[in-house]
Design a protein around this motif. Structure first.
Motif, PDB file in Angstrom:
ATOM      1  N   TRP A 165       0.859  -1.178   0.000  1.00 28.74           N
ATOM      2  CA  TRP A 165       0.000   0.000   0.000  1.00 28.74           C
ATOM      3  C   TRP A 165       0.894   1.226   0.000  1.00 28.74           C
ATOM      4  O   TRP A 165       1.934   1.239   0.660  1.00 28.74           O
ATOM      5  CB  TRP A 165      -0.893   0.042   1.246  1.00 28.74           C
ATOM      6  N   VAL A 166       0.481   2.262  -0.704  1.00 27.01           N
ATOM      7  CA  VAL A 166       1.157   3.552  -0.670  1.00 27.01           C
ATOM      8  C   VAL A 166       0.176   4.538  -0.059  1.00 27.01           C
ATOM      9  O   VAL A 166      -0.967   4.658  -0.516  1.00 27.01           O
ATOM     10  CB  VAL A 166       1.588   4.018  -2.080  1.00 27.01           C
ATOM     11  N   VAL A 167       0.624   5.224   0.987  1.00 28.97           N
ATOM     12  CA  VAL A 167      -0.229   6.160   1.712  1.00 28.97           C
ATOM     13  C   VAL A 167       0.404   7.543   1.620  1.00 28.97           C
ATOM     14  O   VAL A 167       1.574   7.712   1.952  1.00 28.97           O
ATOM     15  CB  VAL A 167      -0.370   5.756   3.195  1.00 28.97           C
ATOM     16  N   VAL A 168      -0.385   8.515   1.151  1.00 29.50           N
ATOM     17  CA  VAL A 168       0.076   9.900   1.093  1.00 29.50           C
ATOM     18  C   VAL A 168      -0.880  10.716   1.951  1.00 29.50           C
ATOM     19  O   VAL A 168      -2.087  10.702   1.731  1.00 29.50           O
ATOM     20  CB  VAL A 168       0.094  10.434  -0.351  1.00 29.50           C
ATOM     21  N   GLN A 169      -0.317  11.412   2.939  1.00 31.05           N
ATOM     22  CA  GLN A 169      -1.130  12.212   3.851  1.00 31.05           C
ATOM     23  C   GLN A 169      -0.783  13.687   3.688  1.00 31.05           C
ATOM     24  O   GLN A 169       0.388  14.059   3.734  1.00 31.05           O
ATOM     25  CB  GLN A 169      -0.871  11.821   5.304  1.00 31.05           C
ATOM     26  N   THR A 170      -1.827  14.505   3.530  1.00 28.28           N
ATOM     27  CA  THR A 170      -1.675  15.961   3.484  1.00 28.28           C
ATOM     28  C   THR A 170      -2.212  16.515   4.790  1.00 28.28           C
ATOM     29  O   THR A 170      -3.344  16.214   5.181  1.00 28.28           O
ATOM     30  CB  THR A 170      -2.458  16.544   2.294  1.00 28.28           C
ATOM     31  N   ASP A 171      -1.410  17.322   5.463  1.00 27.81           N
ATOM     32  CA  ASP A 171      -1.806  17.900   6.754  1.00 27.81           C
ATOM     33  C   ASP A 171      -2.838  19.004   6.528  1.00 27.81           C
ATOM     34  O   ASP A 171      -2.583  19.989   5.846  1.00 27.81           O
ATOM     35  CB  ASP A 171      -0.571  18.463   7.464  1.00 27.81           C
ATOM     36  N   LEU A 172      -4.031  18.805   7.091  1.00 25.02           N
ATOM     37  CA  LEU A 172      -5.127  19.776   6.983  1.00 25.02           C
ATOM     38  C   LEU A 172      -5.391  20.492   8.300  1.00 25.02           C
ATOM     39  O   LEU A 172      -6.370  21.230   8.423  1.00 25.02           O
ATOM     40  CB  LEU A 172      -6.416  19.062   6.552  1.00 25.02           C
ATOM     41  N   THR A 173      -4.529  20.298   9.282  1.00 24.31           N
ATOM     42  CA  THR A 173      -4.765  20.825  10.627  1.00 24.31           C
ATOM     43  C   THR A 173      -4.953  22.338  10.631  1.00 24.31           C
ATOM     44  O   THR A 173      -5.927  22.848  11.219  1.00 24.31           O
ATOM     45  CB  THR A 173      -3.610  20.422  11.565  1.00 24.31           C
ATOM     46  N   VAL A 174      -4.070  23.076   9.989  1.00 22.81           N
ATOM     47  CA  VAL A 174      -4.168  24.548   9.973  1.00 22.81           C
ATOM     48  C   VAL A 174      -5.465  24.965   9.284  1.00 22.81           C
ATOM     49  O   VAL A 174      -6.179  25.847   9.771  1.00 22.81           O
ATOM     50  CB  VAL A 174      -2.931  25.166   9.275  1.00 22.81           C
ATOM     51  N   LEU A 175      -5.796  24.322   8.184  1.00 24.37           N
ATOM     52  CA  LEU A 175      -7.031  24.630   7.465  1.00 24.37           C
ATOM     53  C   LEU A 175      -8.249  24.363   8.356  1.00 24.37           C
ATOM     54  O   LEU A 175      -9.159  25.201   8.432  1.00 24.37           O
ATOM     55  CB  LEU A 175      -7.106  23.805   6.180  1.00 24.37           C
ATOM     56  N   ARG A 176      -8.250  23.233   9.037  1.00 23.78           N
ATOM     57  CA  ARG A 176      -9.361  22.899   9.939  1.00 23.78           C
ATOM     58  C   ARG A 176      -9.475  23.923  11.062  1.00 23.78           C
ATOM     59  O   ARG A 176     -10.568  24.348  11.421  1.00 23.78           O
ATOM     60  CB  ARG A 176      -9.161  21.514  10.547  1.00 23.78           C
ATOM     61  N   ASP A 177      -8.323  24.313  11.635  1.00 23.81           N
ATOM     62  CA  ASP A 177      -8.334  25.316  12.711  1.00 23.81           C
ATOM     63  C   ASP A 177      -8.910  26.640  12.207  1.00 23.81           C
ATOM     64  O   ASP A 177      -9.704  27.287  12.899  1.00 23.81           O
ATOM     65  CB  ASP A 177      -6.926  25.528  13.272  1.00 23.81           C
ATOM     66  N   GLN A 178      -8.513  27.047  11.010  1.00 21.83           N
ATOM     67  CA  GLN A 178      -9.021  28.300  10.434  1.00 21.83           C
ATOM     68  C   GLN A 178     -10.515  28.200  10.174  1.00 21.83           C
ATOM     69  O   GLN A 178     -11.247  29.170  10.400  1.00 21.83           O
ATOM     70  CB  GLN A 178      -8.264  28.632   9.152  1.00 21.83           C
ATOM     71  N   GLN A 179     -10.978  27.034   9.724  1.00 19.69           N
ATOM     72  CA  GLN A 179     -12.413  26.844   9.490  1.00 19.69           C
ATOM     73  C   GLN A 179     -13.184  26.959  10.808  1.00 19.69           C
ATOM     74  O   GLN A 179     -14.274  27.547  10.841  1.00 19.69           O
ATOM     75  CB  GLN A 179     -12.674  25.497   8.819  1.00 19.69           C
ATOM     76  N   GLN A 180     -12.641  26.416  11.877  1.00 18.26           N
ATOM     77  CA  GLN A 180     -13.313  26.495  13.174  1.00 18.26           C
ATOM     78  C   GLN A 180     -13.361  27.939  13.672  1.00 18.26           C
ATOM     79  O   GLN A 180     -14.382  28.376  14.209  1.00 18.26           O
ATOM     80  CB  GLN A 180     -12.602  25.603  14.198  1.00 18.26           C
TER      81      GLN A 180
END
Length: 186
Positions: A165-180
């Motif tokens: 399996w190849v797993v690619v993860q993009t960090d969305l933490t900052v985007l999620r924090d800004q949305q909140q």
């Protein structure tokens, strides 16, 4: 006596001429075989070398992309045990490559409903031999929750069997924090 010597010399010359003729024909035959067999073989080997060199260059470029991307990349075996991670993976998750290797991918997935649904979907697509893409929370080494967009794709061997399996993860933490924050402001 002279006649016998003369006849012997003549036979010797004749035998030498036959040996020279046979040697010359053998050399010509070997050259012909060399050109007919060895030359195409040399061309074939040269083509194979050029193909392998080209593939090696392409693999080196792909490896460079996987190593240098800002996205976390992990490669697992068919059972989802991590066999390789890039530097972005270690930065994002806080675990060194040595700590991550051999662990089951998904070990750090946050245990809430969103993550549970994401991994349930993964198990369903895995059974079909397909990949998936999902947003879910993960927990880094310090216990902090990060939000990632995970793209999980299967790798099949030449016989069509799942091999990795190849797993690619993009960090969305900052985007999620800004949305909140935006949602709170409204």
């Amino acid at each position: 006596l002279e006649q016998v010597q003369l006849a012997a010399q003549q036979r010797t010359r004749s035998a030498l001429e036959q040996i020279q003729l046979s040697s010359a024909l053998s050399v010509l035959l070997l050259l012909g075989l060399g050109l007919g067999v060895a030359e195409p073989l040399v061309r074939s080997v040269k083509r194979q070398y050029q193909l392998l060199s080209s593939q090696t260059e392409q693999l080196q470029r792909l490896a460079l992309v996987a190593q240098r991307t800002s996205n976390a990349v992990a490669v697992t075996d068919a059972e989802r045990n991590i066999v390789w991670v890039n530097q972005a993976f270690t930065r994002m998750n806080g675990y060194s490559a040595e700590e991550a290797l051999g662990t089951r991918f998904g070990h750090w997935v946050r245990g809430d409903e969103v993550a549970t649904q994401a991994w349930r979907g993964f198990d369903e697509t895995k059974a079909l031999g397909q990949g998936m893409k999902a947003e879910h929370g993960i927990v880094d080494k310090t216990g902090r929750t990060l939000w990632v967009d995970a793209d999980v794709q299967p790798v099949h061997d030449a016989n069509g069997r799942l091999s990795a399996w190849v797993v690619v993860q993009t960090d969305l933490t900052v985007l999620r924090d800004q949305q909140q924050l935006l949602a709170l402001a409204v």
